[in-house]
Design a protein around this motif. Structure first.
Motif, PDB file in Angstrom:
ATOM      1  N   LEU A 105       0.915  -1.285   0.041  1.00  0.00           N
ATOM      2  CA  LEU A 105       0.016   0.638  -0.017  1.00  0.00           C
ATOM      3  C   LEU A 105       0.837   1.360   0.134  1.00  0.00           C
ATOM      4  O   LEU A 105       0.640   2.402  -0.999  1.00  0.00           O
ATOM      5  N   LEU A 106       2.072   1.176   0.637  1.00  0.00           N
ATOM      6  CA  LEU A 106       2.559   2.179   0.780  1.00  0.00           C
ATOM      7  C   LEU A 106       4.459   2.120   0.805  1.00  0.00           C
ATOM      8  O   LEU A 106       5.094   1.775   1.207  1.00  0.00           O
ATOM      9  N   PRO A 107       4.695   1.605  -1.145  1.00  0.00           N
ATOM     10  CA  PRO A 107       5.941   1.730  -1.521  1.00  0.00           C
ATOM     11  C   PRO A 107       7.854   1.773  -0.676  1.00  0.00           C
ATOM     12  O   PRO A 107       7.802   3.325  -0.639  1.00  0.00           O
ATOM     13  N   PRO A 108       7.624   1.243   0.542  1.00  0.00           N
ATOM     14  CA  PRO A 108       9.154   2.106   1.458  1.00  0.00           C
ATOM     15  C   PRO A 108       9.984   2.291  -0.146  1.00  0.00           C
ATOM     16  O   PRO A 108      10.350   1.261  -0.544  1.00  0.00           O
ATOM     17  N   LEU A 109      10.360   3.773  -0.354  1.00  0.00           N
ATOM     18  CA  LEU A 109      11.344   4.278  -1.068  1.00  0.00           C
ATOM     19  C   LEU A 109      13.089   4.585  -0.204  1.00  0.00           C
ATOM     20  O   LEU A 109      12.954   5.000   1.036  1.00  0.00           O
ATOM     21  N   PRO A 110      14.803   4.269  -0.826  1.00  0.00           N
ATOM     22  CA  PRO A 110      15.064   4.529   0.061  1.00  0.00           C
ATOM     23  C   PRO A 110      15.856   5.397   0.225  1.00  0.00           C
ATOM     24  O   PRO A 110      17.016   5.894   1.737  1.00  0.00           O
ATOM     25  N   SER A 111      15.469   6.461  -0.379  1.00  0.00           N
ATOM     26  CA  SER A 111      15.990   8.276  -0.171  1.00  0.00           C
ATOM     27  C   SER A 111      14.892   9.226  -0.204  1.00  0.00           C
ATOM     28  O   SER A 111      13.947   8.666  -0.896  1.00  0.00           O
ATOM     29  N   LEU A 112      15.055   9.889   0.153  1.00  0.00           N
ATOM     30  CA  LEU A 112      14.467  11.327   0.616  1.00  0.00           C
ATOM     31  C   LEU A 112      14.123  12.232  -1.375  1.00  0.00           C
ATOM     32  O   LEU A 112      13.255  12.250  -2.070  1.00  0.00           O
ATOM     33  N   ASP A 113      15.075  11.893  -2.114  1.00  0.00           N
ATOM     34  CA  ASP A 113      15.404  12.103  -3.437  1.00  0.00           C
ATOM     35  C   ASP A 113      14.286  11.774  -4.056  1.00  0.00           C
ATOM     36  O   ASP A 113      13.512  12.051  -4.921  1.00  0.00           O
ATOM     37  N   GLU A 114      14.295  10.427  -4.013  1.00  0.00           N
ATOM     38  CA  GLU A 114      13.589   9.128  -5.155  1.00  0.00           C
ATOM     39  C   GLU A 114      12.122   9.818  -4.331  1.00  0.00           C
ATOM     40  O   GLU A 114      11.314   9.242  -5.208  1.00  0.00           O
ATOM     41  N   ALA A 115      12.048   9.894  -3.147  1.00  0.00           N
ATOM     42  CA  ALA A 115      10.500  10.071  -2.593  1.00  0.00           C
ATOM     43  C   ALA A 115      10.260  11.268  -3.372  1.00  0.00           C
ATOM     44  O   ALA A 115       8.895  10.728  -4.186  1.00  0.00           O
ATOM     45  N   VAL A 116      10.291  12.417  -3.477  1.00  0.00           N
ATOM     46  CA  VAL A 116      10.543  13.719  -4.400  1.00  0.00           C
ATOM     47  C   VAL A 116       9.955  13.748  -6.129  1.00  0.00           C
ATOM     48  O   VAL A 116       9.288  13.394  -6.170  1.00  0.00           O
ATOM     49  N   ALA A 117      10.972  12.292  -6.509  1.00  0.00           N
ATOM     50  CA  ALA A 117      11.147  12.330  -8.054  1.00  0.00           C
ATOM     51  C   ALA A 117       9.753  11.621  -8.177  1.00  0.00           C
ATOM     52  O   ALA A 117       9.207  11.913  -9.269  1.00  0.00           O
ATOM     53  N   ARG A 118       9.463  10.886  -6.934  1.00  0.00           N
ATOM     54  CA  ARG A 118       8.541   9.298  -7.788  1.00  0.00           C
ATOM     55  C   ARG A 118       6.971  10.503  -7.542  1.00  0.00           C
ATOM     56  O   ARG A 118       6.042  10.475  -8.376  1.00  0.00           O
ATOM     57  N   SER A 119       6.968  11.006  -6.295  1.00  0.00           N
ATOM     58  CA  SER A 119       6.185  12.182  -6.465  1.00  0.00           C
ATOM     59  C   SER A 119       6.041  13.363  -7.370  1.00  0.00           C
ATOM     60  O   SER A 119       4.924  13.844  -7.865  1.00  0.00           O
TER      61      SER A 119
END
Length: 126
Positions: A105-119
């Motif tokens: 439901l909430l796939p964990p990402l390894p970095s803040l940069d990747e989370a922002v890019a996904r968003s």
């Protein structure tokens, strides 16, 4: 522009990063800390269209109280047309997410940069 986190409580810092609200949880997330974090998390997730990243990298212990916080945050954000991404690298916490199904439901990402890019990719901002 990234600002240094401002401590709100022993277990929580919040800051803005590239148009995202980042909640950084720290230390032990258990029933006692979840009770303190919950009301703040409800205020943040009540904002329409929020782009939220929950960063668990500084977390040392995470129990079912933390799972409830994240699940509730996810539901509230999605109900209000927002986005929620999770950053987590701790092997035991990742295992809890996989075993309970929260990772689907909430796939964990390894970095803040990747989370922002996904968003940004999800909103067409790239």
């Amino acid at each position: 522009m990234r600002r240094e986190p401002v401590p709100l409580a022993r277990h929580l810092s919040v800051y803005e990063d590239r148009g995202h609200t980042v909640l950084e949880l720290r230390g032990e997330i258990d029933i006692a800390s979840a009770a303190r974090i919950g009301p703040f998390l409800d205020r943040v997730t009540g904002r329409p269209g929020i782009r939220l990243v929950v960063d668990l990298r500084p977390v040392e212990f995470f129990d079912c109280s933390g799972l409830r916080l994240l699940y509730r945050a996810r539901v509230r954000v999605l109900e209000r047309g927002g986005q929620l991404h999770l950053v987590c690298t701790h092997p035991l916490t990742l295992r809890v997410f996989r075993v309970t199904g929260l990772a689907r439901l909430l796939p964990p990402l390894p970095s803040l940069d990747e989370a922002v890019a996904r968003s940004e990719a999800a909103s067409g901002s790239l």
